[in-house]
Enzyme design. Structure first.
Site, PDB file in Angstrom:
ATOM      1  N   ASP A  94      44.086  42.528  36.344  1.00  0.00           N
ATOM      2  CA  ASP A  94      42.925  43.268  36.835  1.00  0.00           C
ATOM      3  C   ASP A  94      43.432  44.639  37.257  1.00  0.00           C
ATOM      4  O   ASP A  94      44.180  44.770  38.227  1.00  0.00           O
ATOM      5  CB  ASP A  94      42.284  42.532  38.005  1.00  0.00           C
ATOM      6  CG  ASP A  94      40.929  43.101  38.378  1.00  0.00           C
ATOM      7  OD1 ASP A  94      40.595  44.211  37.917  1.00  0.00           O
ATOM      8  OD2 ASP A  94      40.190  42.442  39.136  1.00  0.00           O
ATOM      9  N   LYS A 148      37.163  53.567  40.522  1.00  0.00           N
ATOM     10  CA  LYS A 148      37.943  54.217  41.570  1.00  0.00           C
ATOM     11  C   LYS A 148      38.649  55.467  41.069  1.00  0.00           C
ATOM     12  O   LYS A 148      38.591  56.526  41.697  1.00  0.00           O
ATOM     13  CB  LYS A 148      38.980  53.241  42.131  1.00  0.00           C
ATOM     14  CG  LYS A 148      38.515  52.406  43.309  1.00  0.00           C
ATOM     15  CD  LYS A 148      37.485  51.381  42.941  1.00  0.00           C
ATOM     16  CE  LYS A 148      37.179  50.453  44.116  1.00  0.00           C
ATOM     17  NZ  LYS A 148      36.185  49.431  43.744  1.00  0.00           N
ATOM     18  N   TRP A 159      40.590  39.723  45.686  1.00  0.00           N
ATOM     19  CA  TRP A 159      39.232  40.289  45.632  1.00  0.00           C
ATOM     20  C   TRP A 159      38.257  39.119  45.563  1.00  0.00           C
ATOM     21  O   TRP A 159      38.379  38.240  44.705  1.00  0.00           O
ATOM     22  CB  TRP A 159      39.128  41.178  44.394  1.00  0.00           C
ATOM     23  CG  TRP A 159      37.790  41.770  44.101  1.00  0.00           C
ATOM     24  CD1 TRP A 159      36.969  42.449  44.963  1.00  0.00           C
ATOM     25  CD2 TRP A 159      37.119  41.767  42.836  1.00  0.00           C
ATOM     26  NE1 TRP A 159      35.832  42.865  44.302  1.00  0.00           N
ATOM     27  CE2 TRP A 159      35.902  42.465  42.994  1.00  0.00           C
ATOM     28  CE3 TRP A 159      37.435  41.248  41.577  1.00  0.00           C
ATOM     29  CZ2 TRP A 159      34.995  42.646  41.957  1.00  0.00           C
ATOM     30  CZ3 TRP A 159      36.533  41.436  40.537  1.00  0.00           C
ATOM     31  CH2 TRP A 159      35.337  42.120  40.729  1.00  0.00           C
TER      32      TRP A 159
END
Length: 418
Positions: free
Chosen positions: A216, A266, A132
């Site tokens: 993460d 999400k 990311w």
């Protein structure tokens, strides 16, 4: 001559947000967004989860709710539920953990980087190649004293996880106390995750070398539709590093700690509410008070205290059995649609006999896939076909639907012939 503010060079636009803006400004009738990391339904519309709708209704009908400031650490009932979700109830109850509410996963990553840069002072932070894009910026801003290193993660020629490269690099180059960023599930941007056996090998390596695992976790439940399966890697690390040794009695036997940046964007569809948590797990409970005081100091300086409404939504859903079941069904709806789109897109691309092997669409997992398209091919997709994706070839499968899948496949095949 002194530097003035007018001498500051202009930074390039952030790619992800720039693509979203360019897509919105495009008036072409067949335009497609495959760049944004947000879930869309079969009509390419935002989807509010049914569990979230019900939680909002309950909150709006609760007459004694106020809008007072939260404590610096955030909403405690939310933090308890978040910790239970990622670690499991039993481990969450016994782990030497410090938890803070953050501004989504980005805030959790930033708080973690700033805290570790100041207090652990690792020589290096190892970040997967690729990752990311914001991971690098977060550590540049939050911990400029820590050297950023990349570890191999993806075999671009075979479209698979480069686990041997990952292991050999960390084994040879990582030093005690170094931080290693790990994606808990649904690796962004590749969609390639380690197997459970590979996670076990990694955990043993971290314990042996006393490395600091920084997970993460942005897609728990969204990746497979199963919150337990998607949390497995984090839970295994916590148990391997701290659950089987008595760090209180023998502190030298344990790694320095591990932490989790947890996002609810999400898996709850709460993108704009910015709901997140940071969990720091330490070898000894006696370390917790000092660490918490420093983390509270960082939060106080940056945001004073976190926002309330989104955290209330998550806490309401996770604490009610009926809403929790509704939420888990919502996760299955989202993840199953993504899985279906992977299959449909592969089939549509491979209808062209010259398309090659696109099995990676189905072997990878979660919202994202690495297409293998070059930057020039991505640019042609944007300029000729009005299909928007990241320059590195990453696509978000949520932008694919039954109405546009053939158009996308034909465009992919057209640019692949260039």
């Amino acid at each position: 001559m002194p530097i003035t503010l007018g001498d500051i060079p202009q930074q390039p636009r952030d790619e992800a947000f720039a693509l979203t803006a360019d897509f919105k400004a495009d008036n072409h009738p067949n335009k497609v967004s495959l760049s944004a990391g947000v879930y869309r339904d079969g009509d390419s519309k935002p989807w509010v989860l049914s569990s979230v709708r019900e939680a909002k209704r309950i909150l709006h009908e609760t007459t004694d709710l106020d809008h007072e400031y939260l404590p610096i650490q955030g909403l405690d009932s939310f933090l308890d539920a978040a910790k239970d979700l990622i670690l499991g109830k039993e481990a969450a109850a016994t782990a030497n953990a410090v938890s803070l509410q953050t501004i989504s996963g980005t805030g959790a990553n930033h708080v973690g980087a700033a805290f570790l840069g100041q207090k652990l002072q690792p020589k290096n932070v190892f970040i997967s190649d690729p990752t990311w894009s914001n991971h690098h910026l977060v550590w540049t801003v939050g911990a400029p004293n820590v050297t950023q290193r990349k570890y191999p993660y993806y075999d671009f020629s075979n479209h698979t996880l480069d686990f041997d490269g990952m292991m050999s690099t960390l084994e040879a180059e990582a030093e005690e106390n170094d931080v290693v960023i790990l994606h808990a599930c649904s690796h962004n941007p590749t969609g390639a995750d380690p197997s459970r056996e590979q996670w076990q090998s990694l955990a043993r390596l971290f314990k042996q070398k006393k490395l600091f695992a920084f997970f993460d976790s942005a897609y728990q439940g969204f990746a497979t539709g199963d919150v337990e399966a998607d949390g497995w890697a984090v839970r295994h690390f916590q148990q391997t590093l701290f659950g089987e040794c008595s760090a209180e009695e023998n502190p030298s036997s344990a790694p320095p700690g591990m932490c989790i940046a947890q996002s609810f964007a999400k898996n709850f569809g709460l993108y704009g509410e910015r709901v997140g948590a940071f969990h720091l797990i330490l070898p000894r409970q006696t370390q917790a008070d000092g660490a918490k005081s420093e983390l509270l100091r960082l939060v106080r300086a940056e945001i004073s205290n976190p926002p309330l409404f989104g955290a209330r939504i998550v806490q309401t859903v996770l604490s009610d059995a009926k809403l929790r079941a509704m939420w888990e069904n919502d996760l299955r709806v989202m993840s199953s649609r993504i899985t279906k789109m992977r299959s449909l897109l592969r089939q549509a691309i491979e209808e062209d006999p010259n398309s090659g092997d696109w099995s990676r669409l189905e072997s990878q997992i979660g919202m994202f896939t690495f297409t293998g398209l070059s930057e020039n091919q991505v640019l042609r997709l944007r300029e000729v076909h009005h299909i928007y994706l990241m320059n590195n070839g990453r696509i978000s499968l949520s932008g694919v639907n039954e109405g546009n899948v053939k158009y996308i496949a034909e465009a992919f095949n057209e640019v692949s012939r260039q």
